[in-house]
Design a protein around this motif. Structure first.
Motif, short mmCIF file in Angstrom:
data_model
loop_
_atom_site.label_atom_id
_atom_site.label_comp_id
_atom_site.label_asym_id
_atom_site.label_seq_id
_atom_site.Cartn_x
_atom_site.Cartn_y
_atom_site.Cartn_z
N UNK A 6 1.10 -1.45 0.22
CA UNK A 6 -0.44 -0.05 -0.08
C UNK A 6 0.81 1.28 0.24
N UNK A 7 0.27 2.29 0.11
CA UNK A 7 0.83 3.44 0.10
C UNK A 7 2.16 3.80 0.65
N UNK A 8 1.45 3.18 2.37
CA UNK A 8 3.26 3.78 3.37
C UNK A 8 3.83 2.69 2.93
N UNK A 9 3.70 1.61 2.99
CA UNK A 9 5.10 0.33 2.16
C UNK A 9 5.70 1.17 0.89
N UNK A 10 5.21 1.83 0.51
CA UNK A 10 6.10 2.36 -0.41
C UNK A 10 6.64 3.74 -0.10
N UNK A 11 6.28 4.25 0.66
CA UNK A 11 6.97 5.62 1.64
C UNK A 11 8.07 4.06 2.51
N UNK A 12 7.51 3.83 3.20
CA UNK A 12 8.97 2.77 4.01
C UNK A 12 9.98 2.50 4.06
N UNK A 47 17.28 -1.33 -7.51
CA UNK A 47 16.33 -1.65 -7.84
C UNK A 47 15.82 -3.51 -7.77
N UNK A 48 17.02 -4.18 -7.99
CA UNK A 48 17.38 -5.82 -7.66
C UNK A 48 16.49 -6.12 -7.22
N UNK A 49 16.49 -5.38 -5.72
CA UNK A 49 16.43 -5.19 -3.97
C UNK A 49 14.66 -6.00 -4.54
N UNK A 50 14.43 -4.37 -5.32
CA UNK A 50 12.74 -4.01 -5.18
C UNK A 50 11.95 -5.26 -5.48
N UNK A 51 12.61 -5.65 -6.82
CA UNK A 51 12.16 -6.41 -8.09
C UNK A 51 12.33 -8.08 -6.97
N UNK A 52 13.36 -7.99 -6.39
CA UNK A 52 13.02 -9.81 -5.19
C UNK A 52 11.42 -8.65 -3.95
N UNK A 53 11.59 -8.40 -3.73
CA UNK A 53 11.22 -7.66 -2.96
C UNK A 53 9.47 -8.28 -3.26
N UNK A 112 27.03 -19.51 -5.14
CA UNK A 112 27.10 -19.30 -3.77
C UNK A 112 27.35 -17.82 -3.30
N UNK A 113 28.22 -16.75 -4.03
CA UNK A 113 28.25 -15.56 -3.01
C UNK A 113 26.92 -14.52 -4.26
N UNK A 114 26.67 -15.02 -4.70
CA UNK A 114 25.20 -14.58 -5.40
C UNK A 114 24.17 -14.66 -4.72
N UNK A 115 23.85 -15.70 -3.98
CA UNK A 115 22.83 -16.32 -2.98
C UNK A 115 23.01 -15.61 -1.70
N UNK A 116 23.73 -15.33 -1.13
CA UNK A 116 24.94 -14.52 0.01
C UNK A 116 24.46 -12.92 -0.46
N UNK A 117 24.95 -12.50 -1.48
CA UNK A 117 24.64 -11.83 -1.63
C UNK A 117 22.97 -10.77 -1.53
N UNK A 118 22.09 -11.74 -2.66
CA UNK A 118 20.74 -11.26 -2.09
C UNK A 118 19.69 -11.52 -1.62
N UNK A 119 20.74 -12.28 -0.14
CA UNK A 119 20.14 -12.43 1.32
C UNK A 119 20.31 -11.45 1.76
N UNK A 120 21.49 -10.87 2.12
CA UNK A 120 21.23 -9.57 1.92
C UNK A 120 20.93 -8.47 1.35
N UNK A 121 20.35 -8.90 0.10
CA UNK A 121 20.24 -7.52 -0.47
C UNK A 121 18.59 -6.97 0.40
#
Length: 335
Positions: A6-12, A47-53, A112-121
């Motif tokens: 919702x709107x408040x989620x995007x603000x957060x 951008x990639x982090x938001x796509x994952x979310x 493995x590094x990519x997986x760790x990187x994404x979870x950190x993102x």
């Protein structure tokens, strides 16, 4: 739990990623990174982090956890998607730093590094959003639960409304003297309506086929009482099997037509009930009859509240100069 943003989620999200960009920019500055790494790496990672979310909130969690509880499928798909997105981010970083992706020494370690990187993102922002959604859901549930109890009392009162019974008894009294056969039919339909109301008073949802049967009996009472003032049509475009709506929903929509539209004596109020694959729609012509503001929309507001508890779908209301249209979702109960 409703996982849609919702709107408040995007603000957060904006606040979280704004702070993350600033902190990463400071880290890049301390590491003497190139300008291209600021321009490409930071926006790409965000951008990639938001796509994952979005993938988790709109696809993985609703489809594999909430609706089906397929934990194994959720786990393996999450690993694949996280690894893929994380590797894309790593590749972006390699290219902007001037290195070649062909010089990756060990593909397994890279994945493995990519997986760790994404979870950190996405670990922190996704966790914050899910916690926020959980507590919002709990608050909304308590609010709707309280409202639901009030709605149940209002619904029961409307079902045994003395004015409804009084008006029907007056109509029946006149029919006994003028048309005894129709009076018998009227009594039969009225008894079926009250039997249905009593039998379903504790049911949150009811089979659409039974609600339509109720509607046909209710329409008979309306047309008998008002004669040619109202013209109703029921259009069934699909099978009614395995379809449900909130109990009494059609009663609310029919009452809304009669309550807020008084014929002018020349043209009847025309109303149609159309049943499609996913929605039931009631459209009626409007009169110039004005109603009190305190009574307008009460039944529809109560119906909206009930849908908030039963489904994540919403009622659609379109009010034009000549027509009033209400479209309600048809509920499919999963096994």
């Amino acid at each position: 739990m409703n996982t849609k943003l919702n709107k408040s989620d995007w603000v957060l999200i904006a606040l979280l990623y704004g702070a993350t960009l600033i902190l990463n920019a400071i880290d890049y500055y301390r590491s003497n990174n190139k300008l291209i790494e600021y321009v490409v790496d930071l926006p790409t990672s965000s951008l990639l982090s938001i796509v994952l979310i979005l993938i988790f909130l709109y696809f993985l969690i609703p489809k594999y956890l909430i609706n089906r509880r397929k934990y194994a499928s959720f786990f393996f798909l999450s690993l694949l998607i996280l690894t893929f997105i994380g590797c894309l981010d790593k590749i972006s970083g390699i290219l902007t730093s001037g290195k070649s992706i062909y010089n990756i020494p060990n593909i397994f370690l890279f994945l493995q590094s990519g997986l760790y990187n994404a979870t950190d993102m996405i670990g922190f922002p996704l966790g914050v959003l899910l916690i926020k959604k959980f507590y919002e859901g709990q608050t909304q549930f308590l609010k709707i639960e309280k409202q639901q109890k009030e709605n149940e009392l209002k619904l029961l009162r409307s079902q045994i409304d003395p004015h409804f019974l009084f008006n029907n008894l007056n109509t029946l009294d006149s029919l006994i003297d003028t048309d005894s056969e129709k009076a018998k039919e009227y009594i039969n339909r009225l008894s079926l309506i009250y039997r249905y109301l009593i039998q379903t008073k504790d049911s949150e949802v009811m089979e659409l086929s039974k609600e339509i049967q109720f509607a046909e009996n209710y329409i008979f009472l309306i047309k008998t009482r008002f004669e040619y003032d109202y013209d109703f049509e029921v259009i069934k475009n699909v099978s009614l099997k395995d379809s449900f709506i909130p109990t009494g929903a059609i009663q609310t929509l029919l009452e809304n037509v009669v309550k807020h539209n008084k014929p002018d004596g020349q043209q009847p109020i025309r109303a149609s009930i159309t049943i499609d694959e996913n929605r039931l729609t009631v459209v009626n012509t409007k009169s110039n009859f004005k109603v009190k503001n305190d009574s307008l929309g009460t039944g529809l507001d109560n119906l909206k509240t009930r849908y908030q508890l039963l489904s994540d779908q919403e009622i659609s209301i379109i009010n034009t100069a000549h027509n009033f249209k209400v479209s309600i979702p048809i509920i499919k109960l999963s096994e």
